[in-house]
Design a protein around this motif. Sequence first.
Motif, PDB file in Angstrom:
ATOM      1  N   VAL A  64       0.845  -1.209   0.000  1.00 17.52           N
ATOM      2  CA  VAL A  64       0.000   0.000   0.000  1.00 17.52           C
ATOM      3  C   VAL A  64       0.873   1.250   0.000  1.00 17.52           C
ATOM      4  O   VAL A  64       0.617   2.191  -0.757  1.00 17.52           O
ATOM      5  N   THR A  65       1.922   1.264   0.834  1.00 12.50           N
ATOM      6  CA  THR A  65       2.784   2.456   0.876  1.00 12.50           C
ATOM      7  C   THR A  65       3.553   2.649  -0.429  1.00 12.50           C
ATOM      8  O   THR A  65       3.874   3.784  -0.780  1.00 12.50           O
ATOM      9  N   GLN A  66       3.814   1.567  -1.144  1.00 15.38           N
ATOM     10  CA  GLN A  66       4.469   1.703  -2.448  1.00 15.38           C
ATOM     11  C   GLN A  66       3.501   2.266  -3.487  1.00 15.38           C
ATOM     12  O   GLN A  66       3.897   3.049  -4.352  1.00 15.38           O
ATOM     13  N   LEU A  67       2.234   1.854  -3.399  1.00 12.43           N
ATOM     14  CA  LEU A  67       1.236   2.302  -4.371  1.00 12.43           C
ATOM     15  C   LEU A  67       0.664   3.679  -4.030  1.00 12.43           C
ATOM     16  O   LEU A  67       0.169   4.377  -4.911  1.00 12.43           O
ATOM     17  N   ASP A  68       0.694   4.056  -2.760  1.00 15.17           N
ATOM     18  CA  ASP A  68       0.108   5.316  -2.300  1.00 15.17           C
ATOM     19  C   ASP A  68       1.131   6.061  -1.424  1.00 15.17           C
ATOM     20  O   ASP A  68       0.875   6.359  -0.258  1.00 15.17           O
ATOM     21  N   PRO A  69       2.307   6.374  -1.997  1.00 18.05           N
ATOM     22  CA  PRO A  69       3.402   6.900  -1.171  1.00 18.05           C
ATOM     23  C   PRO A  69       3.159   8.310  -0.616  1.00 18.05           C
ATOM     24  O   PRO A  69       3.796   8.690   0.359  1.00 18.05           O
ATOM     25  N   GLN A  70       2.254   9.067  -1.196  1.00 17.48           N
ATOM     26  CA  GLN A  70       2.013  10.431  -0.722  1.00 17.48           C
ATOM     27  C   GLN A  70       0.896  10.517   0.304  1.00 17.48           C
ATOM     28  O   GLN A  70       0.530  11.614   0.736  1.00 17.48           O
ATOM     29  N   ASN A  71       0.350   9.382   0.704  1.00 12.87           N
ATOM     30  CA  ASN A  71      -0.711   9.373   1.707  1.00 12.87           C
ATOM     31  C   ASN A  71      -0.077   9.065   3.076  1.00 12.87           C
ATOM     32  O   ASN A  71       0.384   7.950   3.301  1.00 12.87           O
ATOM     33  N   GLY A 131       8.603   0.637  13.400  1.00 11.23           N
ATOM     34  CA  GLY A 131       7.477   1.560  13.484  1.00 11.23           C
ATOM     35  C   GLY A 131       7.923   2.993  13.255  1.00 11.23           C
ATOM     36  O   GLY A 131       7.296   3.746  12.507  1.00 11.23           O
ATOM     37  N   GLU A 132       9.036   3.360  13.880  1.00 12.39           N
ATOM     38  CA  GLU A 132       9.585   4.703  13.699  1.00 12.39           C
ATOM     39  C   GLU A 132      10.000   4.935  12.247  1.00 12.39           C
ATOM     40  O   GLU A 132       9.716   5.985  11.666  1.00 12.39           O
ATOM     41  N   ASN A 133      10.655   3.937  11.644  1.00 11.04           N
ATOM     42  CA  ASN A 133      11.083   4.066  10.251  1.00 11.04           C
ATOM     43  C   ASN A 133       9.895   4.187   9.305  1.00 11.04           C
ATOM     44  O   ASN A 133       9.958   4.922   8.320  1.00 11.04           O
ATOM     45  N   ALA A 134       8.812   3.458   9.598  1.00  9.83           N
ATOM     46  CA  ALA A 134       7.621   3.545   8.745  1.00  9.83           C
ATOM     47  C   ALA A 134       6.960   4.912   8.859  1.00  9.83           C
ATOM     48  O   ALA A 134       6.313   5.370   7.910  1.00  9.83           O
ATOM     49  N   LEU A 135       7.117   5.574   9.998  1.00  7.81           N
ATOM     50  CA  LEU A 135       6.505   6.887  10.209  1.00  7.81           C
ATOM     51  C   LEU A 135       7.261   8.031   9.540  1.00  7.81           C
ATOM     52  O   LEU A 135       6.677   9.080   9.267  1.00  7.81           O
ATOM     53  N   LYS A 136       8.526   7.856   9.288  1.00  3.06           N
ATOM     54  CA  LYS A 136       9.342   8.951   8.751  1.00  3.06           C
ATOM     55  C   LYS A 136       8.749   9.578   7.485  1.00  3.06           C
ATOM     56  O   LYS A 136       8.643  10.808   7.400  1.00  3.06           O
ATOM     57  N   PRO A 137       8.344   8.776   6.492  1.00  2.00           N
ATOM     58  CA  PRO A 137       7.757   9.419   5.295  1.00  2.00           C
ATOM     59  C   PRO A 137       6.451  10.162   5.612  1.00  2.00           C
ATOM     60  O   PRO A 137       6.193  11.226   5.052  1.00  2.00           O
ATOM     61  N   ALA A 138       5.654   9.613   6.506  1.00  2.00           N
ATOM     62  CA  ALA A 138       4.382  10.256   6.872  1.00  2.00           C
ATOM     63  C   ALA A 138       4.636  11.601   7.531  1.00  2.00           C
ATOM     64  O   ALA A 138       3.942  12.585   7.245  1.00  2.00           O
ATOM     65  N   LEU A 139       5.610  11.649   8.420  1.00  2.00           N
ATOM     66  CA  LEU A 139       5.927  12.901   9.108  1.00  2.00           C
ATOM     67  C   LEU A 139       6.524  13.937   8.152  1.00  2.00           C
ATOM     68  O   LEU A 139       6.359  15.136   8.371  1.00  2.00           O
ATOM     69  N   LYS A 140       7.197  13.482   7.101  1.00  2.00           N
ATOM     70  CA  LYS A 140       7.692  14.419   6.088  1.00  2.00           C
ATOM     71  C   LYS A 140       6.541  14.995   5.274  1.00  2.00           C
ATOM     72  O   LYS A 140       6.541  16.154   4.901  1.00  2.00           O
TER      73      LYS A 140
END
Length: 149
Positions: A79-86, A106-115
């Motif tokens: 999902v994160t690969q297909l919807d990376p800007q969400n 968990g922290e690593n998965a959050l980094k793109p979201a926080l950006k």
Amino acid sequence: MRILSTNLPKGLNGLEPVFEETARINQYDPIQDYLEQADLALSYRLESEPNNLDWAYALALSRVLQQDVEGAIAALKRVTQLDPQNPYAHAYLAFVYLYDWDGKDGENALKPALKINPTIPELQALSGIAALMQGNVFKAWSVIQGLEL
């Protein structure tokens, strides 16, 4: 599952109707066989259309509801690969890692979201939880102090 999962990209506002409907369905299927059937059907469909975001979200939802942590992580990575800007796609992945007591991933998965959007309180809360799970009490406290509850 596919129709319910269309609410997932909306974040917290989209989760309420998903879980309300899921609770209603579970009353009629207490062994939740429909989740296994959905999982099989969606996995098959994604093989033929690997870039179908709706099916990817539906498969992730199915695996989360089955409490299949490894399967949910794999589905949410897709999902994160297909919807990376969400940012919510990344938050869901982070949540499942945290559910599995894996604060670092968990922290690593959050980094793109926080950006993408650092002002979402749920992302900040997950970040604090991830920090606390890794023993970083000061960072967790800092995050919690910054939350507007």
